[in-house]
Design a protein around this motif. Structure first.
Motif, PDB file in Angstrom:
ATOM      1  N   VAL A 559       0.930  -1.162  -0.062  1.00 47.83           N
ATOM      2  CA  VAL A 559      -0.009  -0.223  -0.100  1.00 47.83           C
ATOM      3  C   VAL A 559       0.850   1.281   0.107  1.00 47.83           C
ATOM      4  O   VAL A 559       1.770   1.204   0.660  1.00 47.83           O
ATOM      5  CB  VAL A 559      -0.928  -0.159   1.203  1.00 47.83           C
ATOM      6  CG1 VAL A 559      -1.762   1.193   1.174  1.00 47.83           C
ATOM      7  CG2 VAL A 559      -1.658  -1.241   1.296  1.00 47.83           C
ATOM      8  N   VAL A 561       1.157   5.280  -0.081  1.00 46.44           N
ATOM      9  CA  VAL A 561       0.469   6.696   0.550  1.00 46.44           C
ATOM     10  C   VAL A 561       1.398   7.607   0.346  1.00 46.44           C
ATOM     11  O   VAL A 561       2.376   7.866   0.917  1.00 46.44           O
ATOM     12  CB  VAL A 561      -0.039   6.617   1.928  1.00 46.44           C
ATOM     13  CG1 VAL A 561      -0.902   7.808   2.459  1.00 46.44           C
ATOM     14  CG2 VAL A 561      -1.099   5.284   2.315  1.00 46.44           C
ATOM     15  N   ALA A 566       3.123   2.354   2.902  1.00 49.08           N
ATOM     16  CA  ALA A 566       2.695   2.317   4.102  1.00 49.08           C
ATOM     17  C   ALA A 566       2.379   1.058   4.939  1.00 49.08           C
ATOM     18  O   ALA A 566       2.344   0.933   6.142  1.00 49.08           O
ATOM     19  CB  ALA A 566       1.131   3.212   4.068  1.00 49.08           C
ATOM     20  N   GLN A 567       2.145  -0.012   4.115  1.00 48.77           N
ATOM     21  CA  GLN A 567       1.865  -1.338   4.658  1.00 48.77           C
ATOM     22  C   GLN A 567       2.493  -2.326   3.608  1.00 48.77           C
ATOM     23  O   GLN A 567       2.485  -1.998   2.155  1.00 48.77           O
ATOM     24  CB  GLN A 567       0.241  -1.637   4.648  1.00 48.77           C
ATOM     25  CG  GLN A 567      -0.310  -0.780   5.884  1.00 48.77           C
ATOM     26  CD  GLN A 567      -1.757  -1.229   6.045  1.00 48.77           C
ATOM     27  OE1 GLN A 567      -1.941  -2.279   6.185  1.00 48.77           O
ATOM     28  NE2 GLN A 567      -2.429  -0.146   6.215  1.00 48.77           N
ATOM     29  N   ASP A 589      -7.165  -2.047   5.862  1.00 44.69           N
ATOM     30  CA  ASP A 589      -7.342  -0.704   6.364  1.00 44.69           C
ATOM     31  C   ASP A 589      -6.421   0.212   6.494  1.00 44.69           C
ATOM     32  O   ASP A 589      -5.387   0.082   6.950  1.00 44.69           O
ATOM     33  CB  ASP A 589      -8.194  -0.846   7.705  1.00 44.69           C
ATOM     34  CG  ASP A 589      -9.434  -1.633   7.665  1.00 44.69           C
ATOM     35  OD1 ASP A 589     -10.158  -1.854   6.630  1.00 44.69           O
ATOM     36  OD2 ASP A 589      -9.960  -2.296   8.382  1.00 44.69           O
ATOM     37  N   VAL A 590      -6.519   1.322   5.549  1.00 46.86           N
ATOM     38  CA  VAL A 590      -5.453   2.402   5.461  1.00 46.86           C
ATOM     39  C   VAL A 590      -5.770   3.405   6.220  1.00 46.86           C
ATOM     40  O   VAL A 590      -6.781   4.176   5.892  1.00 46.86           O
ATOM     41  CB  VAL A 590      -5.066   2.900   4.047  1.00 46.86           C
ATOM     42  CG1 VAL A 590      -3.975   3.709   3.905  1.00 46.86           C
ATOM     43  CG2 VAL A 590      -4.928   1.372   3.087  1.00 46.86           C
ATOM     44  N   VAL A 600      -3.703   7.086  -2.329  1.00 44.29           N
ATOM     45  CA  VAL A 600      -3.643   5.869  -2.021  1.00 44.29           C
ATOM     46  C   VAL A 600      -3.380   5.016  -3.248  1.00 44.29           C
ATOM     47  O   VAL A 600      -4.465   5.258  -3.999  1.00 44.29           O
ATOM     48  CB  VAL A 600      -4.425   5.244  -0.888  1.00 44.29           C
ATOM     49  CG1 VAL A 600      -4.179   4.004  -0.639  1.00 44.29           C
ATOM     50  CG2 VAL A 600      -4.543   6.130   0.372  1.00 44.29           C
TER      51      VAL A 600
END
Length: 681
Positions: A559, A561, A566-567, A589-590, A600
Motif C-alpha cells: 500500500v 500513501v 505504508a503497509q 484498512d489504510v 493511496v
C-alpha cells in the motif's frame, strides 16, 4: 550531449525509420536519377537506401524523412524481385536461375566482365549506388545453396509439413493465439495460416542474446509450418487470461498434426474489465491478428510519428502512413483499433542530433498540423479534440517540463522497456536516476526492478507535485522484442464494452496496469480514480476490499500513501481460484489523516525466475482536505527543479526564446510548490 539522452539505436548508423534495417549510404546522383522530383525535394542531398525487400521505404535521410517505393521513377531490385539486379546490363534473377539449371554460371561470368567495364553505371543507376557484382554473387550462391538444400531434403526426406489447431479447452472453439516454434538447436520457425480467410503476423526481434521475441500471431484458424526434421518446442499463449501451453514434438519425414487446447484461468470481460495498449508501432493492417491473439480490446498505433523538431506529421511522418482516418477499425464487438494517434519523439533539432523526448497523443479526431517545440499549442489542439496526452517514458529530457506545460493526462507505469524477455536498457538515461528512493542498480546499470521502480517513484513524485496523471501501459509493439499488450491497462466498464466509454474510463482512472496479476479493488466502496472530500478533524480509514488474482503466487502486496510504502503484506493468502489460478482477498484498512490531503494506491508482485517479476498497480484514489494539498518531499522537489534547470542549460543554444520559455514556465510552476515538512505535511 548528455549520454543519457542518446537514441536507442546505435548513434551514427543509418537505420530505416520504418523497418529498422541498416541502410546503405547513397549519393546525390543516384537520388536524382531514381526519385521523382517531388520526392527528391523532400530529402537531404545524400540519403540511405533501405534494402529490406518488403519495406515500403526506398530512401531515408538523417532527419528520418522518407521516400517510398512508389516515389521511384522505375522498379528497382530488391524491392521488386522481377527488376534487374544490374540496371546497366539487365541481369535478372531468371538469368541466374537459368545458369543454375544448366549447371554453369555463363551468364553470371559474362555479366561480371561487363560490370567491370567503363560502360557500367551502377554507381548511378543501382538503387544502393554501388556495383552490382557483390549482390549478383550473393544471389547466385543463395539460389545455388537453396537448390542443393532442396535436393538434400528430397533425397533424405527429412522435412515435412506440420499442421495444427489452437482451441479453447472449454468451448472447443478455435481461438486466436501467439505461437512460438523453436528447434532443439535453437533455430526459430514461423507458422502461416492454413486458411485463406485467416492471417498470421510475425514479430522477429532480437535486442540481445537474452532479449529475443520470435513469434507468429494467428487468427482463429488452423495453421501450417514447413519444418526440417528434428525436435521442437511449441509455446502457445493468448494474452493474459489463458495459461501458457508448451508442447514438445518431433517432426519426421511425414506430414503431422497437432492440436493445442488453451485453458482460460480468468475471464476479464465477464467481470467487465477490458484491456488496452496505448503505444503501438505497427501498420494498422498488421494489427488485427496480434490484437485478437493477445486479446487486447483497444489498440492505439502511432500512425503519425515525428522524430525531427519543428516538423509536422504531414511532412515528417516516420511511420510512412500518407493519410489516416479517425474511424475505428473493428475486428469484433470487443476488439477495436483507433488508427489516428501521434507520437512526437524528437531526436533531431536544427539538423543536429539532440534528443528532446517523446509524448503521445491518443484518440485524435483530426491530424495535427503542428511541429514541436513549442509543445503547448499541441496540447491545446489535442485536448480540444478529446485526445489524451501520454508521457510515454518518465526519463526523457523534457518529461518534467511537458507535464505542467502540456497538462499531460497519462503516465506509462509499464512502458516500452518492460518486456516478456529479459530487460536490456540498463544504461539508458542512467544519469537521470532518482537520487532518493534507493533505485536498484548493479555493475551494468539499472536492473529490471530498478528501471520499473524508477518509473513508479517518478510517478509518485509527480502525484505529490499535484499532477494527477492516470496510469497506462504501452509496449511499442513492432519496434521492440515484446508482444502486443505484454504490459497493458485494464479499464472497468460496468455497462459493457464501448470504445468511447473505454477512453472515458481510462481518463477517469477507473483502471489498473498489469504485466501479469489482476486487481479488483474498491476503496471505501468506490472504484480506483475516485476522489473523497474530507471534512472534520478526525482521522479515518480507507477500506480496501476485493481480491488480486494471479497465475503464480504473489510475493507481496504493498500500500503506497503519498509515495511511501505504508503497509506490506508478505506471502499473502494465494488461495486456489477454480481449476487454475490463485486469488488473494483484499481486506486492508489504510489510516487517512485529517491534517493533510493524501492519495493511496495498491500494487502487488508475482515472483518469477530469479530477478524477474510481474506486477499490478492500481490508479490512485484521493482524499482531499480543503486548503491542505499534497506536497512533494524536499528531495522530490529538488529533483524535478534540477531536471528543468539542466534542460534549460542544455537547450539554450538550440531552442529559441519562446521555446525556452516553456521550460521557464515549468520551472516557475515547480518552484511555486511548497515542500512537505519532516512529518510529511
Amino acid at each position: 550531449m548528455n549520454k543519457a539522452f542518446v537514441k536507442e539505436q546505435e548513434e551514427g548508423q543509418p537505420y530505416c525509420p520504418r523497418c529498422k534495417s541498416l541502410g546503405e549510404s547513397v549519393g546525390k546522383t543516384t537520388l536524382d536519377a531514381l526519385l521523382k522530383p517531388d520526392a527528391r525535394r523532400q530529402l537531404a542531398e545524400t540519403a540511405s537506401f533501405c534494402s529490406f525487400p518488403t519495406c515500403s521505404v526506398a530512401y531515408f535521410d538523417a532527419f528520418d524523412r522518407t521516400a517510398d517505393v512508389s516515389d521511384l521513377v522505375k522498379s528497382v531490385y530488391p524491392k521488386d524481385a522481377q527488376a534487374p539486379i544490374c540496371p546497366c546490363f539487365g541481369l535478372t534473377i531468371e538469368d541466374i536461375e537459368a545458369d543454375i539449371d544448366e549447371g554453369t554460371p555463363q551468364r553470371v561470368r559474362a555479366h561480371r566482365a561487363k560490370a567491370q567495364s567503363p560502360e557500367a553505371k551502377c554507381s548511378v543507376l543501382a538503387a544502393n549506388g554501388k556495383s552490382c557484382i557483390p549482390e549478383v554473387q550473393k544471389c547466385y550462391m543463395r539460389l545455388l545453396g537453396a537448390v542443393l538444400l532442396f535436393a538434400t531434403l528430397l533425397s533424405s526426406t527429412d522435412a515435412a509439413e506440420l499442421r495444427g489447431e489452437i482451441r479453447d479447452a472449454e468451448s472447443q472453439q478455435l481461438v486466436a493465439a501467439r505461437l512460438m516454434i523453436q528447434h532443439a538447436d535453437g533455430r526459430w520457425f514461423f507458422a502461416k495460416s492454413a486458411d485463406p480467410r485467416g492471417s498470421a503476423v510475425v514479430l522477429d526481434r532480437e535486442r540481445s542474446k537474452t532479449s529475443v521475441e520470435k513469434h507468429t500471431c494467428l487468427t482463429a484458424h488452423p495453421f501450417v509450418a514447413e519444418l526440417p526434421a528434428g525436435k521442437y518446442t511449441l509455446t502457445i499463449e493468448r494474452g493474459k487470461e489463458y495459461l501458457t501451453e508448451t508442447r514438445e514434438i518431433e517432426v519426421k519425414d511425414q506430414p503431422s498434426e497437432v492440436r493445442i487446447n488453451l485453458r482460460r484461468w480468468i475471464n476479464m470481460a465477464e467481470r467487465r474489465w477490458f484491456s488496452g495498449d496505448t503505444h503501438v508501432h505497427r501498420p494498422v493492417e498488421e494489427l488485427i491478428a496480434p490484437m485478437l491473439a493477445e486479446d487486447v480490446n483497444v489498440v492505439l498505433p502511432m500512425t503519425q510519428w515525428v522524430t525531427t523538431s519543428h516538423t509536422t506529421p504531414a511532412v515528417g511522418n516516420r511511420s510512412g502512413v500518407k493519410s489516416v482516418s479517425n474511424q475505428l477499425v473493428v475486428a469484433d464487438a470487443t476488439h477495436v483499433i483507433h488508427p489516428l494517434n501521434t507520437e512526437y519523439e524528437l531526436f533531431t533539432v536544427g539538423k543536429k542530433s539532440h534528443t528532446l523526448g517523446a509524448v503521445l497523443a491518443i484518440n485524435q479526431q483530426e491530424p495535427f498540423e503542428l511541429g514541436a517545440p513549442p509543445v503547448a499549442p499541441i496540447a491545446q489542439t489535442a485536448h480540444k479534440q478529446g485526445a489524451l496526452l501520454d508521457l510515454e517514458k518518465h526519463s526523457w529530457p523534457w518529461s518534467m517540463m511537458i507535464v505542467p506545460v502540456m497538462n499531460v493526462d497519462l503516465f506509462e507505469l509499464s512502458n516500452n522497456h518492460i518486456w516478456r524477455t529479459e530487460f536490456a536498457f540498463s544504461q539508458w538515461t542512467i544519469d537521470t536516476k532518482l537520487p532518493y528512493g534507493n533505485i536498484e542498480t548493479n555493475a551494468a546499470g539499472f536492473t529490471e526492478w530498478g528501471w520499473t521502480d524508477f518509473g513508479f517513484q517518478t510517478y509518485y513524485t509527480l502525484l505529490n507535485c499535484g499532477f494527477r496523471l492516470r496510469p497506462t501501459a504501452g509496449t511499442a509493439f513492432g519496434v521492440h522484442p515484446t508482444p502486443l499488450g505484454f504490459g497493458r491497462v485494464y479499464v472497468e466498464l460496468p455497462d459493457g464494452f464501448r470504445y468511447a466509454d473505454w477512453i472515458r474510463g481510462l481518463d477517469a482512472g477507473r483502471s489498473f496496469v498489469t504485466t501479469g496479476p489482476m486487481l479488483f479493488a474498491k476503496f471505501n466502496g468506490q472504484p480506483a480514480g475516485s476522489k473523497f472530500q474530507r471534512t472534520g478533524d478526525e482521522n479515518s480509514l480507507c477500506e480496501v476490499r476485493g481480491e488480486i488474482t494471479s497465475i503464480h503466487p504473489l510475493d507481496r502486496i504493498e500500500v503506497i500513501v503519498n509515495g511511501e510504502i505504508a503497509q506490506t503484506l508478505k506471502s499473502p493468502a494465494n488461495k486456489p481460484l477454480g481449476a487454475a489460478g490463485l486469488s488473494t482477498p483484499l481486506k486492508i484498512d489504510v489510516p487517512v489523516s485529517a491534517s493533510r490531503s493524501q492519495w493511496v494506491v495498491i500494487r502487488a508482485f508475482e515472483q518469477h525466475s530469479p530477478g524477474r517479476f510481474r506486477f499490478v498497480h492500481s490508479s490512485p484514489v484521493y482524499f482531499d482536505v480543503p486548503g491542505k494539498p499534497v506536497r512533494p518531499r524536499p528531495e522530490e522537489l529538488k529533483y524535478v527543479i534540477g531536471r528543468i534547470e539542466q534542460e534549460l542549460a542544455r537547450n539554450k543554444d538550440l531552442l529559441n526564446e519562446a521555446e525556452l520559455d516553456e521550460y521557464r514556465s515549468a520551472l516557475k510552476t515547480y518552484r511555486a510548490l511548497e515542500p512537505s515538512d519532516a512529518a510529511g505535511k
